[in-house]
Design a protein around this motif. Structure first.
Motif, PDB file in Angstrom:
ATOM      1  N   GLN A 118     -18.246  29.795  10.231  1.00 50.08           N
ATOM      2  CA  GLN A 118     -17.111  29.641  11.009  1.00 50.08           C
ATOM      3  C   GLN A 118     -16.944  28.265  11.856  1.00 50.08           C
ATOM      4  OE1 GLN A 118     -17.324  33.081  13.393  1.00 50.08           O
ATOM      5  NE2 GLN A 118     -16.034  34.368  12.462  1.00 50.08           N
ATOM      6  N   VAL A 119     -18.238  27.763  12.300  1.00 44.46           N
ATOM      7  CA  VAL A 119     -18.326  26.539  13.031  1.00 44.46           C
ATOM      8  C   VAL A 119     -18.007  25.425  11.655  1.00 44.46           C
ATOM      9  CG1 VAL A 119     -19.994  24.695  13.615  1.00 44.46           C
ATOM     10  CG2 VAL A 119     -20.103  27.058  14.574  1.00 44.46           C
ATOM     11  N   PHE A 120     -18.554  25.418  10.740  1.00 45.59           N
ATOM     12  CA  PHE A 120     -18.411  24.426   9.634  1.00 45.59           C
ATOM     13  C   PHE A 120     -17.136  24.310   9.085  1.00 45.59           C
ATOM     14  CE2 PHE A 120     -23.253  24.872   9.518  1.00 45.59           C
ATOM     15  CZ  PHE A 120     -23.346  23.617  10.412  1.00 45.59           C
ATOM     16  N   HIS A 121     -16.466  25.488   9.144  1.00 45.07           N
ATOM     17  CA  HIS A 121     -14.991  25.507   8.787  1.00 45.07           C
ATOM     18  C   HIS A 121     -14.124  24.798   9.701  1.00 45.07           C
ATOM     19  CE1 HIS A 121     -11.120  26.981   7.179  1.00 45.07           C
ATOM     20  NE2 HIS A 121     -10.944  27.231   8.534  1.00 45.07           N
ATOM     21  N   GLN A 122     -14.359  24.873  10.950  1.00 44.60           N
ATOM     22  CA  GLN A 122     -13.625  23.743  11.764  1.00 44.60           C
ATOM     23  C   GLN A 122     -13.901  22.423  11.448  1.00 44.60           C
ATOM     24  OE1 GLN A 122     -12.549  25.028  15.867  1.00 44.60           O
ATOM     25  NE2 GLN A 122     -14.567  26.500  15.823  1.00 44.60           N
ATOM     26  N   LEU A 123     -15.374  22.163  11.242  1.00 45.27           N
ATOM     27  CA  LEU A 123     -15.789  20.704  10.943  1.00 45.27           C
ATOM     28  C   LEU A 123     -15.110  20.083   9.742  1.00 45.27           C
ATOM     29  CD1 LEU A 123     -17.918  18.324  11.198  1.00 45.27           C
ATOM     30  CD2 LEU A 123     -19.108  19.463   9.611  1.00 45.27           C
ATOM     31  N   PHE A 124     -14.893  20.778   8.813  1.00 45.65           N
ATOM     32  CA  PHE A 124     -14.101  20.446   7.494  1.00 45.65           C
ATOM     33  C   PHE A 124     -12.663  20.137   7.846  1.00 45.65           C
ATOM     34  CE2 PHE A 124     -17.491  23.015   5.324  1.00 45.65           C
ATOM     35  CZ  PHE A 124     -18.347  22.031   5.339  1.00 45.65           C
ATOM     36  N   GLN A 125     -12.202  20.587   8.811  1.00 46.22           N
ATOM     37  CA  GLN A 125     -10.580  20.525   9.293  1.00 46.22           C
ATOM     38  C   GLN A 125     -10.426  19.381   9.933  1.00 46.22           C
ATOM     39  OE1 GLN A 125      -8.640  22.619   7.365  1.00 46.22           O
ATOM     40  NE2 GLN A 125     -10.629  23.648   6.963  1.00 46.22           N
ATOM     41  N   LEU A 126     -11.474  18.574  10.453  1.00 42.99           N
ATOM     42  CA  LEU A 126     -11.638  17.593  11.362  1.00 42.99           C
ATOM     43  C   LEU A 126     -11.074  16.046  10.539  1.00 42.99           C
ATOM     44  CD1 LEU A 126     -14.700  17.732  13.630  1.00 42.99           C
ATOM     45  CD2 LEU A 126     -12.039  18.521  14.387  1.00 42.99           C
ATOM     46  N   PRO A 127     -10.011  15.511  11.095  1.00 45.09           N
ATOM     47  CA  PRO A 127      -9.631  14.186  10.508  1.00 45.09           C
ATOM     48  C   PRO A 127     -10.953  13.559  10.461  1.00 45.09           C
ATOM     49  CG  PRO A 127      -7.997  14.858  11.977  1.00 45.09           C
ATOM     50  CD  PRO A 127      -9.099  15.948  12.286  1.00 45.09           C
ATOM     51  N   GLN A 128     -11.778  13.401  11.512  1.00 44.15           N
ATOM     52  CA  GLN A 128     -12.844  12.467  11.516  1.00 44.15           C
ATOM     53  C   GLN A 128     -13.921  12.751  10.465  1.00 44.15           C
ATOM     54  OE1 GLN A 128     -11.624  14.177  14.159  1.00 44.15           O
ATOM     55  NE2 GLN A 128     -11.829  13.113  15.943  1.00 44.15           N
ATOM     56  N   TYR A 129     -14.081  14.162   9.952  1.00 37.92           N
ATOM     57  CA  TYR A 129     -14.937  14.356   9.031  1.00 37.92           C
ATOM     58  C   TYR A 129     -14.146  14.059   7.485  1.00 37.92           C
ATOM     59  CZ  TYR A 129     -16.922  17.282   5.237  1.00 37.92           C
ATOM     60  OH  TYR A 129     -17.637  17.495   3.989  1.00 37.92           O
ATOM     61  N   GLN A 130     -12.777  14.424   7.519  1.00 40.34           N
ATOM     62  CA  GLN A 130     -12.299  13.821   6.206  1.00 40.34           C
ATOM     63  C   GLN A 130     -12.458  12.618   5.847  1.00 40.34           C
ATOM     64  OE1 GLN A 130      -8.275  15.953   6.731  1.00 40.34           O
ATOM     65  NE2 GLN A 130      -9.258  17.896   6.758  1.00 40.34           N
ATOM     66  N   SER A 131     -12.401  11.716   6.971  1.00 37.63           N
ATOM     67  CA  SER A 131     -12.247  10.273   6.636  1.00 37.63           C
ATOM     68  C   SER A 131     -13.731   9.584   6.395  1.00 37.63           C
ATOM     69  CB  SER A 131     -11.423   9.400   7.777  1.00 37.63           C
ATOM     70  OG  SER A 131     -12.190   9.769   8.988  1.00 37.63           O
ATOM     71  N   ALA A 132     -14.676  10.360   6.911  1.00 40.62           N
ATOM     72  CA  ALA A 132     -15.922   9.898   6.964  1.00 40.62           C
ATOM     73  C   ALA A 132     -16.534   9.763   5.355  1.00 40.62           C
ATOM     74  CB  ALA A 132     -16.840  10.686   7.817  1.00 40.62           C
ATOM     75  N   SER A 133     -17.207   8.912   5.163  1.00 38.96           N
ATOM     76  CA  SER A 133     -17.821   8.747   3.636  1.00 38.96           C
ATOM     77  C   SER A 133     -19.413   9.098   3.988  1.00 38.96           C
ATOM     78  CB  SER A 133     -17.696   7.269   3.200  1.00 38.96           C
ATOM     79  OG  SER A 133     -18.362   6.425   4.115  1.00 38.96           O
ATOM     80  N   SER A 134     -19.905   9.035   5.242  1.00 41.01           N
ATOM     81  CA  SER A 134     -21.332   9.246   5.269  1.00 41.01           C
ATOM     82  C   SER A 134     -21.395  10.074   6.570  1.00 41.01           C
ATOM     83  CB  SER A 134     -22.124   8.170   5.516  1.00 41.01           C
ATOM     84  OG  SER A 134     -21.715   7.170   6.376  1.00 41.01           O
ATOM     85  N   ILE A 135     -22.347  11.345   6.193  1.00 44.27           N
ATOM     86  CA  ILE A 135     -22.397  12.172   7.309  1.00 44.27           C
ATOM     87  C   ILE A 135     -24.160  12.164   7.481  1.00 44.27           C
ATOM     88  CG2 ILE A 135     -22.105  14.689   7.762  1.00 44.27           C
ATOM     89  CD1 ILE A 135     -19.583  13.315   7.467  1.00 44.27           C
ATOM     90  N   GLY A 136     -24.381  12.338   8.974  1.00 46.84           N
ATOM     91  CA  GLY A 136     -25.716  12.499   9.273  1.00 46.84           C
ATOM     92  C   GLY A 136     -25.776  13.991   9.706  1.00 46.84           C
ATOM     93  N   PHE A 137     -26.468  14.726   8.800  1.00 49.98           N
ATOM     94  CA  PHE A 137     -26.582  16.231   9.182  1.00 49.98           C
ATOM     95  C   PHE A 137     -28.002  16.562   9.202  1.00 49.98           C
ATOM     96  CE2 PHE A 137     -25.117  20.405   6.992  1.00 49.98           C
ATOM     97  CZ  PHE A 137     -24.389  20.895   8.329  1.00 49.98           C
ATOM     98  N   PHE A 138     -28.354  17.892   8.961  1.00 49.26           N
ATOM     99  CA  PHE A 138     -29.674  18.326   9.251  1.00 49.26           C
ATOM    100  C   PHE A 138     -29.904  19.528   8.341  1.00 49.26           C
ATOM    101  CE2 PHE A 138     -26.865  20.599  12.267  1.00 49.26           C
ATOM    102  CZ  PHE A 138     -27.381  21.921  12.374  1.00 49.26           C
TER     103      PHE A 138
END
Length: 309
Positions: A118-138
């Motif tokens: 549920q958290v990451f479903h919200q993340l994937f909807q963010l314009p900032q995520y969609q426009s990002a080419s590189s993601i710092g994750f864990f």
């Protein structure tokens, strides 16, 4: 009764300073040696007062820092207890023959997976995520925190993001961390996103694990992130609050890493690295406020299973 003291500096025609001190009706002229002694006493007293003020300020800062540290330690204890009660360790069921205990563990696993997705479903909807080419994750711990496996499948398989993940290394006392670019090839990565599949292998499944059981990029991978490499940083935490404050595990890994990335940015890049905190419902503080120090970074956004702040 105190007498009025009047001190007069004056310059002679030969540019040699003299000093007169008037006490009551008596005026006394001082020699150059006496002037120097008088000035030295003035400077000594002034420096002593300044040092006293600085000492008091240092003591106050140290006291404040110690109070904040104690508040954080208490809050960490409370949050960890809360999380353990809702998401018990799977190892606790390995020696149990009680079906109720096993069912409780399985229900907790399902709840943890559901909240995480549920958290990451919200993340994937963010314009900032969609426009990002590189993601710092864990890469998540095996239990007790938000799970990232399904999200990673989506990021590298469906969305084609360049992924950077943490490497702490073997010396945990350094409390230092790098984010390393994942070397994902067609032979090591899952190329399709299938959240229902638990058997799909991902690129990090053969990586060495640290003392927390978290896979880390091998030392042969030297693609370490530098300022400007990461567009969006997803930050885990033990807790978050409505003020976008973050409570970490207490070692300062992320604060140090973010500082390295921020300090290396130019003025034009100050807004580039977006900080998005993610947590479970049990880790979000509705009423309480997390105490912060000068070195703590405030998130730009926080995502929970039911909230976007």
């Amino acid at each position: 009764m105190l007498q009025h003291v009047k001190t007069i500096f004056f310059i002679s025609s030969f540019c040699r300073p003299s000093l007169q001190i008037t006490i009551g009706s008596t005026t006394t002229a001082l020699s150059r040696l006496e002037i120097n002694h008088f000035q030295n006493r003035l400077y000594t007293n002034r420096n002593k007062n300044n040092n006293d003020m600085m000492s008091d300020s240092t003591k106050n800062n140290a006291t404040t820092a110690n109070i904040i540290r104690q508040q954080k330690q208490l809050l960490r204890k409370q949050i960890r207890s809360r999380v353990r009660s809702v998401y018990p360790s799977p190892s606790s069921s390995s020696t149990s023959d009680n079906n109720n205990d096993i069912e409780k563990i399985n229900a907790a696993k399902l709840k943890l997976t559901t909240q995480s997705n549920q958290v990451f479903h919200q993340l994937f909807q963010l314009p900032q995520y969609q426009s990002a080419s590189s993601i710092g994750f864990f890469l998540s711990m095996p239990y007790g925190e938000i799970q990232t496996r399904d999200a990673i499948q989506r990021m590298v398989g469906q969305d084609g993001k360049t992924l950077y993940v943490p490497r702490v290394g073997l010396d945990f006392e350094l409390c230092d961390m790098d984010l390393v670019r994942c070397d994902i090839s067609s032979t090591t990565a899952t190329t399709t996103f299938d959240a229902s599949s638990s058997s799909s292998r991902l690129f990090y499944d053969n990586w060495p694990t640290n003392k927390w059981g978290i896979p880390e990029p091998p030392s042969s991978n030297t693609n370490i992130a530098t300022p400007g490499d990461i567009d969006l940083l997803i930050v885990p935490g033990l807790a978050f609050d409505c003020n976008l404050h973050r409570l970490g595990q207490g070692k300062g890994y992320y604060d140090r890493f973010i500082a390295k990335m921020k300090n290396g940015e130019t003025d034009a890049d100050k807004k580039k690295l977006l900080l998005v905190g993610v947590c479970l419902d049990e880790q979000f503080l509705e009423e309480e406020s997390i105490p912060v120090s000068d070195h703590d970074f405030i998130m730009d956004m926080v995502l929970t299973p039911s909230k976007k702040l």
